[in-house]
Every structure is written in structure tokens, then in C-alpha cells.
Scaffold this motif. Sequence first.
Motif, PDB file in Angstrom:
ATOM      1  N   GLY A 143      43.174  44.119  65.250  1.00  0.00           N
ATOM      2  CA  GLY A 143      41.921  43.401  65.057  1.00  0.00           C
ATOM      3  C   GLY A 143      40.833  44.223  64.410  1.00  0.00           C
ATOM      4  N   THR A 144      41.172  45.398  63.856  1.00  0.00           N
ATOM      5  CA  THR A 144      40.167  46.278  63.248  1.00  0.00           C
ATOM      6  C   THR A 144      40.054  46.112  61.742  1.00  0.00           C
ATOM      7  OG1 THR A 144      41.770  48.074  63.009  1.00  0.00           O
ATOM      8  CG2 THR A 144      40.503  47.983  65.072  1.00  0.00           C
ATOM      9  N   THR A 145      40.833  45.215  61.142  1.00  0.00           N
ATOM     10  CA  THR A 145      40.769  45.033  59.697  1.00  0.00           C
ATOM     11  C   THR A 145      40.885  43.555  59.337  1.00  0.00           C
ATOM     12  OG1 THR A 145      41.777  45.646  57.575  1.00  0.00           O
ATOM     13  CG2 THR A 145      43.262  45.345  59.438  1.00  0.00           C
ATOM     14  N   PHE A 182      49.166  55.983  53.387  1.00  0.00           N
ATOM     15  CA  PHE A 182      50.054  54.917  53.872  1.00  0.00           C
ATOM     16  C   PHE A 182      49.888  54.673  55.365  1.00  0.00           C
ATOM     17  CE2 PHE A 182      52.026  56.896  50.191  1.00  0.00           C
ATOM     18  CZ  PHE A 182      52.277  55.800  49.391  1.00  0.00           C
ATOM     19  N   GLN A 183      48.803  55.141  55.954  1.00  0.00           N
ATOM     20  CA  GLN A 183      48.571  54.926  57.370  1.00  0.00           C
ATOM     21  C   GLN A 183      47.841  53.612  57.603  1.00  0.00           C
ATOM     22  OE1 GLN A 183      46.505  58.323  58.944  1.00  0.00           O
ATOM     23  NE2 GLN A 183      48.299  59.666  58.839  1.00  0.00           N
ATOM     24  N   LEU A 184      48.084  53.027  58.782  1.00  0.00           N
ATOM     25  CA  LEU A 184      47.406  51.796  59.174  1.00  0.00           C
ATOM     26  C   LEU A 184      46.007  52.165  59.676  1.00  0.00           C
ATOM     27  CD1 LEU A 184      50.413  50.142  61.032  1.00  0.00           C
ATOM     28  CD2 LEU A 184      49.397  49.357  58.891  1.00  0.00           C
ATOM     29  N   LEU A 185      45.000  51.854  58.888  1.00  0.00           N
ATOM     30  CA  LEU A 185      43.629  52.250  59.177  1.00  0.00           C
ATOM     31  C   LEU A 185      42.748  51.022  59.337  1.00  0.00           C
ATOM     32  CD1 LEU A 185      43.280  55.076  56.479  1.00  0.00           C
ATOM     33  CD2 LEU A 185      43.938  55.347  58.875  1.00  0.00           C
ATOM     34  N   GLY A 186      41.762  51.141  60.199  1.00  0.00           N
ATOM     35  CA  GLY A 186      40.778  50.086  60.364  1.00  0.00           C
ATOM     36  C   GLY A 186      39.751  50.107  59.245  1.00  0.00           C
ATOM     37  N   ASP A 187      38.978  49.053  59.175  1.00  0.00           N
ATOM     38  CA  ASP A 187      38.003  48.949  58.093  1.00  0.00           C
ATOM     39  C   ASP A 187      36.884  49.978  58.205  1.00  0.00           C
ATOM     40  OD1 ASP A 187      39.492  46.870  57.178  1.00  0.00           O
ATOM     41  OD2 ASP A 187      38.181  45.292  57.976  1.00  0.00           O
ATOM     42  N   GLN A 188      36.618  50.507  59.405  1.00  0.00           N
ATOM     43  CA  GLN A 188      35.556  51.474  59.589  1.00  0.00           C
ATOM     44  C   GLN A 188      36.001  52.900  59.296  1.00  0.00           C
ATOM     45  OE1 GLN A 188      32.558  50.256  60.130  1.00  0.00           O
ATOM     46  NE2 GLN A 188      33.466  48.194  60.245  1.00  0.00           N
ATOM     47  N   ASP A 189      37.298  53.104  59.116  1.00  0.00           N
ATOM     48  CA  ASP A 189      37.809  54.453  58.873  1.00  0.00           C
ATOM     49  C   ASP A 189      38.990  54.381  57.910  1.00  0.00           C
ATOM     50  OD1 ASP A 189      38.245  57.199  59.060  1.00  0.00           O
ATOM     51  OD2 ASP A 189      39.583  56.988  60.799  1.00  0.00           O
ATOM     52  N   ASN A 190      38.726  53.935  56.700  1.00  0.00           N
ATOM     53  CA  ASN A 190      39.809  53.773  55.723  1.00  0.00           C
ATOM     54  C   ASN A 190      39.572  54.574  54.443  1.00  0.00           C
ATOM     55  OD1 ASN A 190      37.704  52.325  54.657  1.00  0.00           O
ATOM     56  ND2 ASN A 190      38.810  50.374  54.519  1.00  0.00           N
ATOM     57  N   ASP A 191      38.766  55.616  54.532  1.00  0.00           N
ATOM     58  CA  ASP A 191      38.549  56.466  53.362  1.00  0.00           C
ATOM     59  C   ASP A 191      39.807  57.292  53.088  1.00  0.00           C
ATOM     60  OD1 ASP A 191      35.970  55.556  53.062  1.00  0.00           O
ATOM     61  OD2 ASP A 191      35.104  57.152  54.297  1.00  0.00           O
ATOM     62  N   VAL A 192      40.153  57.392  51.829  1.00  0.00           N
ATOM     63  CA  VAL A 192      41.325  58.159  51.414  1.00  0.00           C
ATOM     64  C   VAL A 192      40.907  59.112  50.295  1.00  0.00           C
ATOM     65  CG1 VAL A 192      43.024  56.439  52.094  1.00  0.00           C
ATOM     66  CG2 VAL A 192      41.982  56.317  49.823  1.00  0.00           C
TER      67      VAL A 192
END
Length: 713
Positions: A143-145, A182-192
Motif C-alpha cells: 500500500g506504499t505505492t 530492481f527493488q520494491l520501493l515505496g513512493d516516498q523512498d524510490n530514488d535511484v
Amino acid sequence: MERRSFIFPALGKQPSAAGRRPPLLEENDDDVGTRTPTSSSAAGGAEEVNNNKMDKMMNNKKNHQDNNNNNKTSPLSSSSSSSYMMNSFLPFPFIMFILVLSMIVKILLIPSYRSTDFDVHRNWLAITRHLPLSTWYFDDVGGTTVHTLDYPPSFAYFEYFLSNNLITEFLIQSEILNERCFQLLGDQDNDVGMDCVIFQRLTVVLVGDMVYLWGVLAMCQAFHSSCQNSISDHSLEKKKRMVESMWAAMILAVFNSGLILLDHVHFQYNGMLLGILLLSISFVLKSMMTLEEKSKTSLDDLVLASATRRTISTTMKRELIGSLLFVWLVTFKHLYMTLGPVYLFYMLGRVCQPTTRAVVQGGVGGGGQFSNWKNGLQFFLLLAISVLLTVILPFIPFLVSDPVNYKRQLMQILSRLFPFHQRGLCHNYWAGNVWALYMFVDKVCKKLLNATEYPTEDATLFKVTPFIAAIFLLFAMIPAMICSWMIARKPMNYSPHQHQHGFLYCIVYASMTSFMLSYHVHEKAIMTAIVPMIFLSVTDRTSARLFLRMSTLGHFGLLPLLYKPTELLLKILLHSCYLVLSITLLEKIHHTKSLSSSGICSILEEENIGSTLSCPLPVQSDLDTGPLLKTWDKIGLGIMASILLYTESLHLVIFGHDKMEFLPLLITSVFCAVGLIMCWFQCGLVMLHVTLKPTVASRYEPSSTVQESPHHT
């Protein structure tokens, strides 16, 4: 001295007259109709004349074979004119130059702005790499994205291929590419990192653009080979103008500023999807030329009958491949399904041909495909089964992955593909279509009624639900359905150029209709109409003007996607350069000092192919030697410049950052909507004109074959 174009590269040394292929038919009127013998009830004098003509044609055939044996190195002596066209008209060095130049431009754009669509596709890479297939359409990273998988299964498999191939594994193991990509990241921590950005950008360049280039080359071959095959071999100047038209279409397609902005700045894979669409269209267009190509090489009854049987098989294969490619495209992105009625009614028209007297001896009916209803029924069943399998196969792995709850799996996929309950009539930024004008009028009505707020889900006029939008869309599609049906039912060995133009205009009109009336349409959907219109723009001045208006307004509507001040110079230069390039190339193609140098249609008329009706548009449209941009077009460009100046600078000066934030987008949407609606109506009128005007047999078709014998029932 050799005449060279100031825009296009030199065409190379032309073959000598001795090495050129002589025409199979003489250019005078006496040779018309020499290929098919008269009926048994014809007068004896007519039979004698016909026999003399057949002898003359056999002599031409013998001379043609002798010239081929003596000049095997001449490119014009090839038996395949389309193969010669691709080898000579689009040489490999030219294709590589265009490819390398476009790749350089796109690689330079790697560090530019990227939208949330970049995060969407990165999350899809992570989903398809780490999660089992049964959870692909359920996962939302706890539920984070909101970047959940909402494209059809074939696109999900494409993402799986990008995240699970040998090259990707090597890059990760060599630590060239960080695993965080390629990690499953939430919208608040998706910087690459930049490594992930480069990886994803290069997938668009190396995969998406290659498919798009393939589709562009296929369209160049299919759409322009018909005109090339109809030009006599001694008309080298006309062939040169055909070369320039083809090169112009390729350049305008490859360097389309809208696609560059969407795919290589904003980040998407529109080029790959449009490439598949162009491949599908090219196969349908090629099928329209099969009968004419075969009939021009058949000079006696037995050979003609055999060639006709081969033609039926080849035509069926091309139509089948074109249909399956389109259905496959729908399993990549379901929004293309609005073009389905054009394909459906065209194929129905092909298989539902009435059995009339054969146009050529060998069993081909009036439509040039099936001589009896059994053949049509067999092809229809083959087509229906193939289409059904193409639609079902991508869904089977998801249903098998959870056999107990397969219904739940299917319903979850459909709810992701059609989330009508979660979306409104328009996107946050209104696309320039009919609903943008509706929303604008509705907002004005609310203000006049002194409404304190403007809730998007409620309307003062009437509420447009997905069902109502679908009804409007279906009714607006009726002209395209009728035109595609009529194109399919006309004799396919009569004016194939008109058939090709008509079918392509049906595609453009259907794309415009989908953009205008679909529920929750995005602004980028206009590219589905602009890209096919490129190949019509080099045929006549009317189509060129329509393309310039459509592309300028459509691309202008994409500018708000790049909203950061740092991207202002980029988007202005990108679209301005493409507009100048389009005007320059099309003015070069259609510029006339006389009627003889006015586009492909005038080239065909100069060859006296059938009559002036061989061209899809009126001859008067090409008699205009004035500039492509009319006075109203220049006024429109001035208004665009004024709107751009206001939205990018004056609005902030007048209202600041906190007031009337939506006003710049509203002005842009309403202006584009008015202009694109006018283009939509013009496209529909041209489509009807191309389809409803009577077809005329080309010079290779015998006039006697369309006349019934007095004793024939």
C-alpha cells in the motif's frame, strides 16, 4: 550536369538506358486490355485484334527477358520492384546515418527531466523480477505505492524480459548496475542512481526505437511502392521525386519531436507500440498491391491463373499477419483497441465479397480475393481462431498460476486495465479534445451560477459516465467503419493507391476519434494519429497541411508535460526545430514551378495512370503553388507563441504561485481542443472523399474485363 537536391543526398549514378527494364505494356491506348482474352461470344474482329495485342505483349516479354540476361548487374532489371526500391531508395548507409544521428540526440537527453512514469516502469521491473506471476496484478508494495501494474499481460512479459535477461544479470553481478534499481520501493523512498536511469533510458533507445524504425521502414516500402510500381521505368526524374518523398517521410517519422519528448524525456515506450502498429498497417497495405503486381507480370491465360492463385494466398497471408500484429498490439496496450472497428469492418468486407464475374481469369471475384463464399468462410474462420488465440494466450499463464482462484485473477487484471471507478472524465491536465471544451463550458456555467466550488465528479450540464462516452465514441466511429467496409469491397486491382490512402485515413480518423471522445484520455494519445499521418503528408498538399496543423497543435499540447523552468529551452527548441524541418521538407516535396513536380499524386497523374481519379484528393488541391502555411495557420502560430509566453512567464508575474494555478493548463487545453477538432472534421471529410469517389482501373487493367458479355449471365 547532374541535378542534385539541396536537401536530400545524391541518389547515385542512375543506370543507363540499356540496363533499364522495358515496360511490359506500351504507353499508348491500343495496349489497354491486352492481357485478358475476349469471351467466346465476342466478334471475330475483336478476337483478331486481341491476338495481335497478345503477340505484341509476348514479344515485349521476350525482350524483357533478353535485357535481364544481358544486364544482370542493373538494379532496374530485378524482378522484384519493391526489393529494388528498398535497396536503392533507402540505402543502408542512409538508414544507418539517420539511426546513429537519432541515437546521439536521444543519448544526450539521458540526464534530462523524467516524470513519474519512470518510477512506474522501474516498479514494474521490480515486480516482474522478484514476485511470482500470480501476484503481479495484486502487488502495491504494502500500500506504499500507486505505481501498480496496469498494462495488459504482453507488456508485463516485456518488463519481465528487461529485468531477467543475461545482459541485466551481467550488469548486476559486475556491479555496473545497482540492485536497488530492481527493488520494491515505496513512493516516498524510490530514488535511484544514474546507473538505473541510464539502464532504463537505453532500453527505450535500443529496444523501443528499433521496433519503431522497423515499422517506419515497412511503411515506407508498403505505402510508396504502389506509386513506384506504377511509374514507367524510363521516368527517372519521377523516380527521383519518389525517392525524396520516401526519405522525407522517414526523416519526419524518426525525428518526431513528440515521440522524443514522450519517450526520451518524459519516459515511456510509445515508439515501440507505434512501431508494432505501423508494421500491422504495412502488411494490410502490401496486401492491396499483390494483385496488381501479379497481374502486371502475367501475360498468358495459364500463367495468369497460376499467378492469381498465388496472389490469393499471398494476400490472405498479409492480411492475416497484419490483423494478428494489431491484436498482439492490443495485448501490449489496450487503449489501441479503439482502432479495432477499422480492422474488423475491413476484414469483414474482404470475406463478404459478392461473387461476381472474375475481373481476371483464374477465379478472383469482384473484390479480388475469393471466388466463392466457401473460400471467404474458410478465411474468416482462420482469422477468427487466430485472433482469439492471440488474445487468450497472454492471459493463460496468469490463470494457470492460480487455478483455484482463476476468476479472481481475471477480474483483478480487468479492474487494473479499466479502472473507471477510480478515474474521472478528464486527466488532471485536460487533453485537447471534445471533453476539454465540455469541462470548460461546464466550469463557466458554474461560475455564472455563483458556485463556490467546482467538483470534478459533478457537472452542471450533464454527467458524462464511461457508458455515455462509449456511446459517443461508437457513433463517431461509424464513418470509419463504413469507409473501411467500402474500401475492402471495391475491386482490389482497381486504383490500389486510392485503397491505401483510404485505409490509412480510416486509421488516422479512428485515432482522432478515440482521442476526442474516449473516457479519461491522455494528451499523448494524439501521437497515434500524428505518426500515420506522416506517410500521407508526402502525397499531396492537402494532406501535408493537415499533418502540419495536427502535429503542431498536438505537440503544443504536450509542452505542459515538461513544466520545470530548466526544460523550457529544450521543449521550445525541440518542437520549433521539428516544425521548421517539417515545413522545409514538405515544401521541397510539394513545391511546384509546374504541375509535374507537385507530390506523389501529381507524379501518378503525369504518368496518366487511369485518370486523375487515381489520386485520392482533387487535382485542384495540388494546383496551389502557394506556401503550405496559410494565413490562418500563421495566425495560429502567433497565438501559440502568445500562450506560451503567458503560461511560462506572465502568469507568474500577474497571479504569483498560489492563485489561478490551473489557468495556464486550461488555456492550452481549450486552444488545442478547438484546433484539433477542426483537424478531426477535416480528416473525416477527406476520408469520405477518398472512399466515396469512384475507382478507376489502372493502365495495367484491361477495360474489356469489366464489361459483361451479352451471353454471360
